[in-house]
Design a protein around this motif. Structure first.
Motif, PDB file in Angstrom:
ATOM      1  N   GLU A 150     -71.298  84.738  70.416  1.00 49.39           N
ATOM      2  CA  GLU A 150     -70.700  86.056  70.632  1.00 49.39           C
ATOM      3  C   GLU A 150     -69.188  85.984  70.841  1.00 49.39           C
ATOM      4  OE1 GLU A 150     -75.008  86.261  71.699  1.00 49.39           O
ATOM      5  OE2 GLU A 150     -73.374  84.839  71.976  1.00 49.39           O
ATOM      6  N   ARG A 169     -75.372  98.014  69.448  1.00 50.93           N
ATOM      7  CA  ARG A 169     -75.812  97.615  70.781  1.00 50.93           C
ATOM      8  C   ARG A 169     -76.901  98.555  71.287  1.00 50.93           C
ATOM      9  NH1 ARG A 169     -72.629  94.384  74.630  1.00 50.93           N
ATOM     10  NH2 ARG A 169     -70.976  94.495  73.053  1.00 50.93           N
ATOM     11  N   THR A 197     -77.419  90.341  84.965  1.00 49.75           N
ATOM     12  CA  THR A 197     -76.226  89.656  84.467  1.00 49.75           C
ATOM     13  C   THR A 197     -76.459  88.150  84.368  1.00 49.75           C
ATOM     14  OG1 THR A 197     -75.300  89.352  86.682  1.00 49.75           O
ATOM     15  CG2 THR A 197     -74.785  91.414  85.557  1.00 49.75           C
ATOM     16  N   TRP A 207     -65.158  87.900  78.836  1.00 54.36           N
ATOM     17  CA  TRP A 207     -66.400  87.886  78.060  1.00 54.36           C
ATOM     18  C   TRP A 207     -67.481  88.672  78.802  1.00 54.36           C
ATOM     19  CZ3 TRP A 207     -71.491  86.736  78.015  1.00 54.36           C
ATOM     20  CH2 TRP A 207     -72.092  86.458  76.785  1.00 54.36           C
ATOM     21  N   ARG A 210     -67.077  92.391  78.546  1.00 54.04           N
ATOM     22  CA  ARG A 210     -67.486  92.946  77.255  1.00 54.04           C
ATOM     23  C   ARG A 210     -69.002  93.133  77.188  1.00 54.04           C
ATOM     24  NH1 ARG A 210     -65.296  93.316  72.019  1.00 54.04           N
ATOM     25  NH2 ARG A 210     -66.877  94.278  70.691  1.00 54.04           N
ATOM     26  N   HIS A 211     -69.752  92.172  77.724  1.00 49.36           N
ATOM     27  CA  HIS A 211     -71.205  92.185  77.555  1.00 49.36           C
ATOM     28  C   HIS A 211     -71.970  92.609  78.812  1.00 49.36           C
ATOM     29  CE1 HIS A 211     -70.797  90.389  73.598  1.00 49.36           C
ATOM     30  NE2 HIS A 211     -69.944  89.525  74.116  1.00 49.36           N
ATOM     31  N   THR A 246     -77.783  95.010  78.464  1.00 45.71           N
ATOM     32  CA  THR A 246     -77.274  95.372  77.153  1.00 45.71           C
ATOM     33  C   THR A 246     -77.564  94.243  76.181  1.00 45.71           C
ATOM     34  OG1 THR A 246     -75.073  94.428  77.546  1.00 45.71           O
ATOM     35  CG2 THR A 246     -75.427  96.708  78.220  1.00 45.71           C
ATOM     36  N   VAL A 271     -71.900  94.259  69.170  1.00 46.90           N
ATOM     37  CA  VAL A 271     -71.954  92.868  69.601  1.00 46.90           C
ATOM     38  C   VAL A 271     -71.518  92.037  68.395  1.00 46.90           C
ATOM     39  CG1 VAL A 271     -73.357  91.024  70.584  1.00 46.90           C
ATOM     40  CG2 VAL A 271     -73.892  93.413  71.111  1.00 46.90           C
TER      41      VAL A 271
END
Length: 308
Positions: A150, A169, A197, A207, A210-211, A246, A271
């Motif tokens: 990613e 996504r 998470t 990073w 973002r995700h 996500t 993504v």
């Protein structure tokens, strides 16, 4: 026994969900793919895909057959690679170690490895899964030469190539969650959830933002839930109702199971996946491997091919 084309046509169509792209990948005509799938469906005695003018969707039987055949096909490819290596008696000019994170990245790396071995018969390719809790560790310790994982990547010691996949996504939620009944969700909805998470200091904050963001676009805090070490743990926590996550929309095809619902975002960024390699002391086989990937997934224009 399945014929080779039947196996390749079925698994490729199950991944692409498009007859034209499947035919292009296998270098045959679209009608040949259609005939092959119909022949396989007659052998199975059930429809494997639902087709209409706009989409191709696997049936329940098709999904089960895909899940049963995919690991076996990958094992065959691995066994063949090992046999080739043994047949050479270790007489290889070089080895390129390739990493991947998402299964669709792994599928592409396996295809690239097969073509690379055919072009460079005195070289070998090793393929390894990359854990997201340490996305760049293999590149830095020398155990991985090039990987497809990613984006974003903002590391001075790591070079990046072009975008290969840009996946819509989705939000993966427990089946009992109120959002599971929605047709779509927005990023602001995350403030009303608990986000599962990753737990590791080796994951850059940019990073993670973002995700696995900590705030919505309007600034509302997103409650942070269980911090996991491996992707399978995310699936377990979400299915158990501990939170949401996500994901790339394509994840539904690989990880769908009872207790999970995948709801598309209507405003989230894609993504993005691309190739990356060390900026210093790069394996000289990385460049020809990148060329093989370009051949399988051509850049959108000639300029992109040289943007490395």
């Amino acid at each position: 026994m399945l014929e080779r084309l039947e196996l390749e046509a079925f698994l490729t169509l199950a991944e692409e969900l498009h007859f034209g792209r499947t035919a292009q990948r296998l270098h045959v005509t679209t009608s040949r793919i259609s005939q092959t799938i119909r022949k396989l469906e007659r052998r199975v005695g059930a429809q494997l895909f639902v087709r209409n003018s706009r989409s191709v969707t696997p049936t329940a039987v098709g999904e089960r057959l895909r899940d049963d055949l995919l690991p076996a096909n990958e094992q065959i490819a691995l066994g063949l690679a090992r046999a080739i290596a043994s047949g050479r008696g270790g007489r290889t000019r070089g080895v390129v170690r390739v990493g991947w994170s998402a299964p669709w990245c792994g599928n592409l790396m396996v295809r690239a490895a097969e073509l690379f071995r055919a072009r460079h018969t005195d070289c070998e390719v090793e393929i390894h899964e990359i854990q997201l809790v340490d996305p760049f560790g293999g590149l830095r310790d020398g155990s991985i030469d090039v990987q497809m994982t990613e984006f974003p990547v903002e590391e001075p010691d790591i070079a990046t190539g072009r975008l290969i996949f840009a996946e819509p996504r989705s939000l993966m939620v427990p089946a009992v969650h109120p959002l599971a009944r929605e047709r779509s969700v927005c990023l602001e909805d995350l403030a009303d959830t608990v986000l599962v998470t990753l737990a590791d200091a080796r994951v850059p904050r940019y990073w993670m933002d973002r995700h696995f963001p900590r705030r919505t676009p309007s600034g509302r805090p997103i409650p942070q839930g269980p911090a996991t070490g491996f992707w399978p743990e995310v699936l377990v926590h979400v299915a158990a109702g501990a939170g949401v996550s996500t994901v790339a929309a394509r994840a539904e095809r690989f990880y769908s199971r009872p207790g999970l619902v995948f709801v598309p975002f209507r405003d989230a960024p894609t993504v993005d996946y691309g190739l990356m390699w060390p900026t210093a002391n790069a394996n000289p086989l990385v460049r020809p491997f990148l060329d093989v990937v370009d051949e399988i997934v051509p850049p959108p224009d000639p300029v992109a091919r040289h943007h490395r």
